[in-house]
Design an enzyme around this catalytic site. Structure first.
Site, PDB file in Angstrom:
ATOM      1  N   GLY A 303     -21.065  -0.681  -6.400  1.00  0.00           N
ATOM      2  CA  GLY A 303     -20.731   0.676  -6.837  1.00  0.00           C
ATOM      3  C   GLY A 303     -21.544   1.747  -6.131  1.00  0.00           C
ATOM      4  N   CYS A 306     -24.887   2.290  -7.642  1.00  0.00           N
ATOM      5  CA  CYS A 306     -25.612   1.057  -7.972  1.00  0.00           C
ATOM      6  C   CYS A 306     -26.825   0.889  -7.072  1.00  0.00           C
ATOM      7  CB  CYS A 306     -24.747  -0.177  -7.740  1.00  0.00           C
ATOM      8  SG  CYS A 306     -23.272  -0.199  -8.723  1.00  0.00           S
ATOM      9  N   GLY A 388     -25.186   6.150 -12.414  1.00  0.00           N
ATOM     10  CA  GLY A 388     -25.032   4.739 -12.750  1.00  0.00           C
ATOM     11  C   GLY A 388     -25.403   4.538 -14.202  1.00  0.00           C
ATOM     12  N   GLU A 419     -31.550   0.333 -12.308  1.00  0.00           N
ATOM     13  CA  GLU A 419     -30.662  -0.256 -11.303  1.00  0.00           C
ATOM     14  C   GLU A 419     -29.470   0.642 -11.024  1.00  0.00           C
ATOM     15  OE1 GLU A 419     -29.853  -4.392 -12.114  1.00  0.00           O
ATOM     16  OE2 GLU A 419     -31.939  -4.709 -12.682  1.00  0.00           O
ATOM     17  N   SER A 474     -12.313   3.494  13.724  1.00  0.00           N
ATOM     18  CA  SER A 474     -11.350   3.621  12.622  1.00  0.00           C
ATOM     19  C   SER A 474     -11.364   5.016  11.985  1.00  0.00           C
ATOM     20  CB  SER A 474     -11.658   2.594  11.532  1.00  0.00           C
ATOM     21  OG  SER A 474     -11.621   1.294  12.060  1.00  0.00           O
TER      22      SER A 474
END
Ligand code: XMP
Length: 480
Positions: A303, A306, A388, A419, A474
């Site tokens: 995430g 995260c 988070g 975290e 890309s």
């Protein structure tokens, strides 16, 4: 020890295939959320306190996906958020908002603003039942400036009502004939039995592919933890109408999460749809499916907010996690969500092509109008906060809620080494636009692979590994 290589979205591309699909419109994005719930688009808004409360969940369900109300709320508030979704677009609102006639206009206005409603029914309480005595509409309030007046002196008392068994067609006629926006339903003796609103009927007509439960109400999920209050929380969330319960723990392959899955299955039997997570390995998928889960959530540390992988050194790059779990999930016949790390519609397409049934989105939806909280302007640029759920800030808030709204912060908890990160993300306007863009990109990806369904998409998917040079090729380059 042999070390395997793990890959994620930016490491790969999907190979184009011969295609006879000429338009994005020709593809279906129907997907399974869990064993018994199907969605028209494979998107879920994350159970995070800066992403999903009732506003986001309503939009997600209207668009054909679903939102999961986060669990960093008191039980009462989480239940109320579920109820708010269930009230929207419901043909008959069984439990409409009401106020008493002797409150002031100012109090009624505050209540209406808080609940996001344009009018409210006025009732007198008689032996615990609500007798309908009036209605306060937008028109009644328009030019009133004195907030100290009593509601009883301003409300409309001549009411057009219908009985609770009125058909939708008949209700539409009544709303049209009397040019009204709200049709209260009453029993023969004048007690309130429900409400039908023009707004809900119009929204229903505009969103024919929205996610609906058996009663025709918008679908919504709700998250629970693995603590002592889980059983009570789950029971009340189910009673409020939650369609799916997400057991939300950072490490889902943990005996507490497995025991909680078993307990909820044993207690609520087939009345509950359980999604368990988060996991990143086939063994975890097997254990949670065996414990009774109907769906899984895959993602340890991908995430945007995260920091688990940095703090603990643990995790699996998300594309590999999806591919590992996909093989096992197919054997078990259990759908799963790819949760975290989706930065654009290309990542969404890769996640689904790799085997996930649906994807959960946090960051991309956090900056929208529907996410909780106001946007902030800094030197002319608009932002919203995103954090988070294991961040210091979110954990402090959780400690505060658990303490009944008092205290909180590090002194109350043993919260070191968070975290999760917290910060701001660009304001992106309506969540509906973000969802539309993600789905349009996915549809296009499906047509590049010559597929009309997500099942075919997975079957036709072949990834090619790219280097850093491939990745920079890309993105846009050489364009200023
Ligand atoms: P995106 O990338 O869409 O990811 O923002 C959303 C998912 O991130 C997870 N999540 C966390 N993971 N620490 C973590 O390691 C956290 O504090 C945290 N908060 C959310 C969660 O799975 C979410 O759905």
């Amino acid at each position: 020890m042999q070390i395997r290589e793990g890959l994620t979205f930016d490491d790969v591309l999907l190979l184009p295939r011969h295609s006879a699909v000429f338009s994005r419109k020709d593809v279906s994005t129907k997907a399974l959320l869990s064993r018994h719930i199907s969605l028209n688009i494979p998107l879920i808004s994350a159970n995070m306190d800066t992403v999903t409360e009732s506003g986001m969940a309503r939009t997600m369900a209207r668009m054909g996906g679903i939102g999961i109300i986060h669990r960093f709320l008191s039980i009462e508030r989480e239940v109320e958020e579920v109820r708010r979704v269930k009230r929207a677009e419901n043909v008959i609102i069984e439990d409409p908002f009401t106020v008493l006639p002797d409150i002031t206009l100012g109090e009624a206005k505050n209540f209406m603003r808080r609940e996001g409603i344009s009018g409210v029914l006025v009732v007198k309480m008689k032996a615990g039942r609500k007798q309908l005595v009036g209605i306060l509409t937008r028109r009644d309030l328009l030019f009133e400036t004195d907030d100290r007046q009593k509601v009883s002196s301003l409300m409309s008392k001549e009411l057009v009502t219908a009985r609770p068994d009125v058909t939708l067609e008949k209700a539409k006629h009544i709303l049209h004939d009397y040019r009204i926006e709200k049709l209260p339903l009453t029993t023969k003796d004048g007690y309130l039995a429900g409400l039908i609103t023009l707004k809900d009927i119009v929204e229903r007509m505009q969103n024919p592919t929205s996610s609906k439960d058996k009663k025709g109400r918008l679908m919504v999920g709700a998250a629970v933890g693995v603590k002592e209050d889980t059983l009570l929380r789950t029971d009340l969330l189910l009673k409020a109408g939650a369609d799916v319960i997400v057991i939300d723990v950072a490490h889902g392959h943990n005996s507490r999460a497995i025991e909680t899955t078993k307990l909820l299955r044993k207690t609520f039997g087939s009345k509950i749809e359980i999604i368990a997570g988060n996991i990143a390995t086939p063994e975890a998928a097997r254990d949670l499916a065996k414990a009774g889960a109907d769906g899984l959530k895959v993602g340890i540390g991908p995430g945007a907010a995260c920091t688990t992988r940095i703090v603990t050194g643990v995790g699996v790059p998300q594309l590999s996690a999806i591919m590992d779990v996909a093989k096992e999930a197919a054997k078990l016949g259990i759908p799963f969500i790819a949760d975290g790390g989706i930065k654009n519609s290309g990542d969404l397409s890769k996640a689904l092509a790799a085997g996930a049934n649906t994807a959960m989105i946090g960051n991309l939806l956090a900056g929208t109008k529907e996410s909780p909280g106001e946007y902030i302007l800094d030197r002319g640029v608009a932002y919203k906060y995103y954090r988070g759920m294991a961040s210091y800030e979110a954990a402090s808030e959780k400690t505060r809620i658990d303490a009944g709204g008092q205290g909180g912060g590090p002194a109350d908890g043993f919260f070191r080494s968070p975290e999760g990160a917290s910060g701001r993300v660009p304001y992106r306007g309506d969540a509906g636009m973000v969802v539309t863009d993600l789905v349009a990109g996915l549809r296009s990806s499906m047509s590049y692979l010559g597929t009309r369904t997500l099942k075919e998409f997975q079957k036709n998917a072949e990834f090619i590994r790219m280097t850093d040079a491939g990745l920079s090729e890309s993105g846009p380059h050489g364009v200023k």
